[in-house]
Design a protein around this motif. Structure first.
Motif, PDB file in Angstrom:
ATOM      1  N   ARG A  14       0.842  -1.194   0.000  1.00 14.21           N
ATOM      2  CA  ARG A  14       0.000   0.000   0.000  1.00 14.21           C
ATOM      3  C   ARG A  14       0.882   1.251   0.000  1.00 14.21           C
ATOM      4  N   ASN A  15       1.873   1.267   0.926  1.00 10.96           N
ATOM      5  CA  ASN A  15       2.753   2.444   1.018  1.00 10.96           C
ATOM      6  C   ASN A  15       3.529   2.662  -0.273  1.00 10.96           C
ATOM      7  N   ALA A  16       4.049   1.565  -0.838  1.00  9.90           N
ATOM      8  CA  ALA A  16       4.939   1.718  -1.994  1.00  9.90           C
ATOM      9  C   ALA A  16       4.185   1.832  -3.319  1.00  9.90           C
ATOM     10  N   TYR A  17       3.127   1.030  -3.469  1.00 14.77           N
ATOM     11  CA  TYR A  17       2.486   0.931  -4.804  1.00 14.77           C
ATOM     12  C   TYR A  17       1.012   1.370  -4.825  1.00 14.77           C
ATOM     13  N   GLY A  18       0.517   1.853  -3.711  1.00 11.31           N
ATOM     14  CA  GLY A  18      -0.870   2.320  -3.691  1.00 11.31           C
ATOM     15  C   GLY A  18      -1.907   1.208  -3.738  1.00 11.31           C
ATOM     16  N   LEU A  19      -1.536   0.015  -3.244  1.00 12.44           N
ATOM     17  CA  LEU A  19      -2.511  -1.083  -3.194  1.00 12.44           C
ATOM     18  C   LEU A  19      -3.642  -0.732  -2.228  1.00 12.44           C
ATOM     19  N   ASN A  20      -4.882  -0.996  -2.640  1.00  9.11           N
ATOM     20  CA  ASN A  20      -6.030  -0.893  -1.728  1.00  9.11           C
ATOM     21  C   ASN A  20      -6.373  -2.297  -1.263  1.00  9.11           C
ATOM     22  N   TYR A  21      -6.409  -2.524   0.058  1.00  9.52           N
ATOM     23  CA  TYR A  21      -6.677  -3.885   0.532  1.00  9.52           C
ATOM     24  C   TYR A  21      -7.590  -3.881   1.750  1.00  9.52           C
ATOM     25  N   ILE A  22      -8.405  -4.910   1.831  1.00  6.27           N
ATOM     26  CA  ILE A  22      -9.145  -5.189   3.071  1.00  6.27           C
ATOM     27  C   ILE A  22      -8.917  -6.664   3.385  1.00  6.27           C
TER      28      ILE A  22
END
Ligand code: UFG
Length: 320
Positions: A154-162
């Motif tokens: 998320r921090n590096a590549y902007g992944l959205n996760y739940i």
């Protein structure tokens, strides 16, 4: 379109059914190692394995995928202790392959099957999302590793996760089309019902000396259709929230209570054999569901009676 990896399995298939009923286009990818093709119902299907990045990439090129729901994992605590390599390879390396192929194809949304096993032995109950994570088996470790990878991605590549941490998934679809079919079966409720049905001689109760009112373990049983609904809500919130959410009922039920409720609902006796504790079983495990309500607007709707009734119907009329 939503890609559901592991969509032929128990929780995956119920989620696919929910998504389709709510108007989503769904493609299932599964290697059918533990899933059932019959459980895919009307979704598109691709035979694929997380260890094969090329076959994953082809799916992303063939369909216009917006988001991924990822269920494809081995999930037996006992097996993970005996064979950790299988768990770290499939669950960790496999998920990394999936994440990297997603990013190569500019897909940044993922809803993930995590587990109560990330917590280890609870320090307090009900557990909540602030509880320390301290898994006591490779299965729980493998899921926690992925949760940590998500944070960095998320921090590096902007992944959205739940990451949805399930407590004890149970019950079967209300219309009888889908159900729980593991081989070998290790879960309490199907085993109680198989003993009642006469398919197995008895149910072994693992441990009667826990510090609980009746001496048996307490668990948080959550209907698989409620879990399925949480995945749909998570997909709808994925652009606004990333993080972990526990999914349970805020209520515990003991092993002996499950046997009693199952006898009442089926009207038949369950032959019981008392055994010693099963290694690695915490005495009490149930979760607050406040965060799930706050973030997803999710509340479980189906009660214990519905869990046992639907599981019993399935036991009597299995489709696969
Ligand atoms: N149990 C018995 N007899 C059986 C089977 C189970 O007494 O034949 C007891 C277990 O000792 C436990 C309870 O019933 O106290 C529930 O056991 P399950 O195997 O049905 O489920 P678990 O709580 O062990 O495991 C579930 C998920 C795992 C997850 C874990 C998190 O299946 O994937 O919760 O703690 F990792």
């Amino acid at each position: 379109m939503i890609l559901v990896v592991g969509g032929a399995g128990y929780i995956g298939s119920h989620t696919v059914k929910n998504m389709i009923a709510n108007g989503y286009d769904v493609v299932v990818a599964d290697n059918l190692s533990t899933g059932h093709k019959e459980a895919v119902l009307t979704a598109d299907f691709e035979l694929a394995d997380l260890m094969d990045k090329d076959s994953l990439d082809k799916i992303f090129k063939k369909y216009k995928i917006d988001s991924v729901i990822h269920f494809a994992a081995f999930a037996s605590v006992a097996e993970s202790v005996k064979n950790p390599s299988k768990y770290y390879n499939n669950n960790v390396v496999g998920t990394l392959n999936l994440l990297n192929v997603m990013l190569d194809n500019n897909v940044k949304n993922i809803v993930f099957s995590s587990t109560a096993a990330v917590f280890g032995n609870p320090e307090y109950t009900p557990i909540d999302e602030n509880h320390n994570t301290n898994p006591i088996n490779p299965y729980g470790q493998s899921k926690l590793m992925i949760e940590k990878i998500f944070k960095d991605y998320r921090n590096a590549y902007g992944l959205n996760y739940i990451a949805l941490r399930y407590f004890n998934a149970s019950g079967c679809s209300l219309d009888g089309s889908l159900g729980e079919s593991h081989n070998p079966e290790t879960h309490l409720i199907p085993l109680v019902l198989k003993a009642i049905k006469g398919e197995n001689d008895s149910i072994k109760i693992f441990g009667t000396d826990y510090d609980t009112p009746d001496g048996t373990c307490i668990r948080d049983f959550i209907h698989v259709e409620d879990l399925a609904e949480a995945h749909r809500l998570a997909i709808e919130k994925i652009a606004d929230f990333s993080g972990v959410i526990n999914l349970g009922t805020n209520k515990g039920t003991s092993v002996r209570e499950i046997v009693k409720i199952s006898e009442d609902i089926t009207g038949k006796k369950c032959p019981v054999v008392l055994e010693g504790r099963r290694p690695g079983d915490p005495g009490i495990l149930y979760t607050s569901n406040q965060k799930a309500l706050d973030v997803l607007g999710w509340k479980p709707k189906l009660n214990m009676e519905t869990i046992i009734k639907t599981a019993w119907d399935w036991e009597l009329n299995k489709k696969y």
